[in-house]
Motif scaffolding. Structure first.
Motif, PDB file in Angstrom:
ATOM      1  N   ALA A   5       0.945  -1.142   0.079  1.00 37.43           N
ATOM      2  CA  ALA A   5      -0.076  -0.041   0.027  1.00 37.43           C
ATOM      3  C   ALA A   5       0.880   1.514   0.044  1.00 37.43           C
ATOM      4  N   ILE A   6       0.324   2.312  -0.633  1.00 38.19           N
ATOM      5  CA  ILE A   6       0.972   3.467  -0.841  1.00 38.19           C
ATOM      6  C   ILE A   6       0.491   4.710  -0.101  1.00 38.19           C
ATOM      7  N   GLY A   7       1.018   5.399   0.844  1.00 35.01           N
ATOM      8  CA  GLY A   7       0.452   6.478   1.482  1.00 35.01           C
ATOM      9  C   GLY A   7       0.729   7.836   1.012  1.00 35.01           C
ATOM     10  N   TYR A  54     -12.292   4.881   6.506  1.00 32.42           N
ATOM     11  CA  TYR A  54     -12.292   4.318   4.997  1.00 32.42           C
ATOM     12  C   TYR A  54     -11.317   5.239   4.437  1.00 32.42           C
ATOM     13  N   GLU A  55     -10.447   4.379   3.373  1.00 34.14           N
ATOM     14  CA  GLU A  55      -9.791   5.150   2.610  1.00 34.14           C
ATOM     15  C   GLU A  55      -9.825   4.572   1.233  1.00 34.14           C
ATOM     16  N   THR A  56     -10.600   5.078   0.361  1.00 30.47           N
ATOM     17  CA  THR A  56     -11.051   4.474  -0.992  1.00 30.47           C
ATOM     18  C   THR A  56      -9.818   4.496  -1.989  1.00 30.47           C
ATOM     19  N   GLU A  57      -9.562   3.415  -2.627  1.00 29.49           N
ATOM     20  CA  GLU A  57      -8.269   3.440  -3.373  1.00 29.49           C
ATOM     21  C   GLU A  57      -8.532   2.386  -4.589  1.00 29.49           C
ATOM     22  N   VAL A  58      -7.933   2.719  -5.693  1.00 24.04           N
ATOM     23  CA  VAL A  58      -7.837   1.926  -6.703  1.00 24.04           C
ATOM     24  C   VAL A  58      -6.665   0.897  -6.393  1.00 24.04           C
ATOM     25  N   ILE A  85     -10.728  -0.733   0.112  1.00 22.30           N
ATOM     26  CA  ILE A  85     -10.691   0.103   1.109  1.00 22.30           C
ATOM     27  C   ILE A  85      -9.377  -0.178   2.172  1.00 22.30           C
ATOM     28  N   ASP A  86      -8.863   0.610   2.290  1.00 24.84           N
ATOM     29  CA  ASP A  86      -7.539   0.776   3.244  1.00 24.84           C
ATOM     30  C   ASP A  86      -8.117   1.003   4.611  1.00 24.84           C
ATOM     31  N   PHE A  87      -8.448   0.327   5.029  1.00 21.85           N
ATOM     32  CA  PHE A  87      -9.415   0.534   6.561  1.00 21.85           C
ATOM     33  C   PHE A  87      -7.920   1.120   7.567  1.00 21.85           C
ATOM     34  N   ALA A 106      -2.176   0.027  13.098  1.00 21.43           N
ATOM     35  CA  ALA A 106      -3.219   1.032  12.645  1.00 21.43           C
ATOM     36  C   ALA A 106      -3.740   0.708  11.089  1.00 21.43           C
ATOM     37  N   LYS A 107      -3.030  -0.090  10.594  1.00 24.92           N
ATOM     38  CA  LYS A 107      -3.086  -0.203   9.058  1.00 24.92           C
ATOM     39  C   LYS A 107      -3.434  -1.617   8.678  1.00 24.92           C
ATOM     40  N   GLY A 108      -2.699  -2.690   9.518  1.00 24.90           N
ATOM     41  CA  GLY A 108      -2.608  -3.936   8.926  1.00 24.90           C
ATOM     42  C   GLY A 108      -3.641  -5.119   9.797  1.00 24.90           C
ATOM     43  N   GLY A 175      -3.059   4.356  -2.987  1.00 21.39           N
ATOM     44  CA  GLY A 175      -3.238   5.676  -2.201  1.00 21.39           C
ATOM     45  C   GLY A 175      -4.852   6.286  -2.368  1.00 21.39           C
ATOM     46  N   THR A 176      -5.152   7.148  -1.466  1.00 19.47           N
ATOM     47  CA  THR A 176      -6.248   7.672  -1.443  1.00 19.47           C
ATOM     48  C   THR A 176      -6.322   9.111  -1.650  1.00 19.47           C
ATOM     49  N   PRO A 177      -7.616   9.513  -2.315  1.00 19.78           N
ATOM     50  CA  PRO A 177      -7.589  11.238  -2.279  1.00 19.78           C
ATOM     51  C   PRO A 177      -8.108  11.951  -1.143  1.00 19.78           C
TER      52      PRO A 177
HETATM   53 MG    MG Z   1      -4.296   4.527   1.944  1.00 15.94          MG
END
Ligand code: MG
Length: 204
Positions: A5-7, A54-58, A85-87, A106-108, A175-177
């Motif tokens: 995942a990219i932040g 939620y973080e919506t990502e391609v 979704i990168d919760f 926090a992410k995994g 990544g998320t906008p």
């Molecule tokens: Mg993200």
């Protein structure tokens, strides 16, 4: 199977996170395979956070084995795409960041990587101009276009493959906008690429 995942890959999100600059390299993190949530299964709100965002990502899926991939050849290593979704446990992430600690908890955590149905990229004429959005309970809450990425998919794949061998079935959250926000029990999440609904599940 690895989940990359990219932040901080969209300036609009960096600004909402008060990171008003571009990093000199992609910000890479990983999630374990136990984070995967698919096939419309519900997301159960975990008890260790008061602020799950939620973080919506391609999301793209790797379809070839590769290492040290040159950017100009990177497009040969993926041919399917979905929305995911990168919760993120934002309260925990904030604390970890303040203390300079890793983000994994926090992410995994379990089910933190929700993915929709993969579809061939050829339907969209490539990965660099894809509009995507998330509805919660029928209301659009977040949208973006991959052309707004700071590092495009080929650059990301080239970068990752300097450190990690890519294998068939690995997936990449890109990544998320701007527009991230909290979820609560009962929410109905539906993710779209262009007009295709590829992701559909509930929070329980
Ligand atoms: Mg993200």
């Amino acid at each position: 199977m690895k989940i990359f995942a990219i932040g901080l890959n969209y300036m609009s999100h960096n600004i909402e996170m008060e990171r008003m600059f571009e990093e000199s390299d992609p910000v890479l993190f990983m999630k374990p395979d136990t984070a995967l949530l698919k096939e419309g299964k519900p997301f159960f709100l975990p008890d260790f956070s008061e602020e799950i965002h939620y973080e919506t990502e391609v999301v793209v899926r790797i379809n070839r084995l590769g290492k040290n991939i040159e950017e100009r050849f990177a497009h040969r290593y993926y041919n399917e795409v979905t929305v995911g979704i990168d919760f993120t446990a934002r309260d925990i992430q904030r604390k970890q960041k303040e203390q300079g600690l890793p983000w994994e908890i926090a992410k995994g955590f379990d089910n933190s990587a929700a993915i929709g149905t993969f579809v061939p990229l050829s339907e969209f004429g490539g990965v660099d101009n894809i509009h995507f959005h998330l509805n919660i309970n029928g209301e659009k809450v977040q949208e973006g276009n991959t052309r707004e990425m700071i590092w495009n998919v080929d650059k990301i794949i080239s970068y990752i493959s300097r450190f990690f061998t890519l294998k068939i079935g690995d997936i990449l959250f890109t990544g998320t906008p701007a527009g991230v926000g909290p979820v609560k029990i009962g929410d109905h999440l539906q993710g779209y690429i262009q007009h295709q609904k590829l992701l559909d599940f509930k929070v329980k």
